[in-house]
Design an enzyme around this catalytic site. Sequence first.
Site, short mmCIF file in Angstrom:
data_model
loop_
_atom_site.label_atom_id
_atom_site.label_comp_id
_atom_site.label_asym_id
_atom_site.label_seq_id
_atom_site.Cartn_x
_atom_site.Cartn_y
_atom_site.Cartn_z
N MET A 1 0.84 -1.17 0.00
CA MET A 1 0.00 0.00 0.00
C MET A 1 0.88 1.23 0.00
SD MET A 1 -2.40 2.25 0.40
CE MET A 1 -1.67 3.49 1.39
N PRO A 2 1.64 1.43 -1.03
CA PRO A 2 2.45 2.64 -1.07
C PRO A 2 1.61 3.91 -1.18
CG PRO A 2 3.30 1.00 -2.60
CD PRO A 2 1.96 0.53 -2.14
N LEU A 3 2.11 4.96 -0.58
CA LEU A 3 1.54 6.30 -0.70
C LEU A 3 2.59 7.14 -1.41
CD1 LEU A 3 -0.58 8.48 -0.04
CD2 LEU A 3 0.57 8.75 2.18
N THR A 72 6.06 6.27 0.36
CA THR A 72 5.98 5.70 1.70
C THR A 72 5.39 4.31 1.55
OG1 THR A 72 5.61 7.91 2.63
CG2 THR A 72 5.06 6.01 4.03
#
Length: 126
Positions: A1-3, A72
């Site tokens: 779940m990269p941001l 992130t």
Amino acid sequence: MPLVHISLRSGKTAAYRQAIFDGVYGAMRDTFNVPEDDQFMAMTEHDAANFRYGASYLGVSRSDDLVFIQITANNTRTTQQKKALFRRIAERLADSPGLRQEDVFVSLVEVEKENWSLGNGIAQYA
């Protein structure tokens, strides 16, 4: 779940910006096992007075087309996966929208899985 947060100088077309979104997402799918539709990305544009960089820091010749990409993500990837991600982002953005690889600056911020809430006040990965 990269941001993903992307920063660049203002003045690029919508198609150019979309190509950056698509290239970064595709690179994450290629190298980080990011699932389909796992796209959480924001882009900010800055005028010249609010966008600074070292034009030759560490021997890399950067131009005003420089793009900062901060990702992130969970701290679950190997060094090899990280290197592959950096390389793949640069390759994809060179293909479209035509960025010079020297103008692709990537920073990876790793966090523990329990540090995410993807909605409803729930720590989905904890």
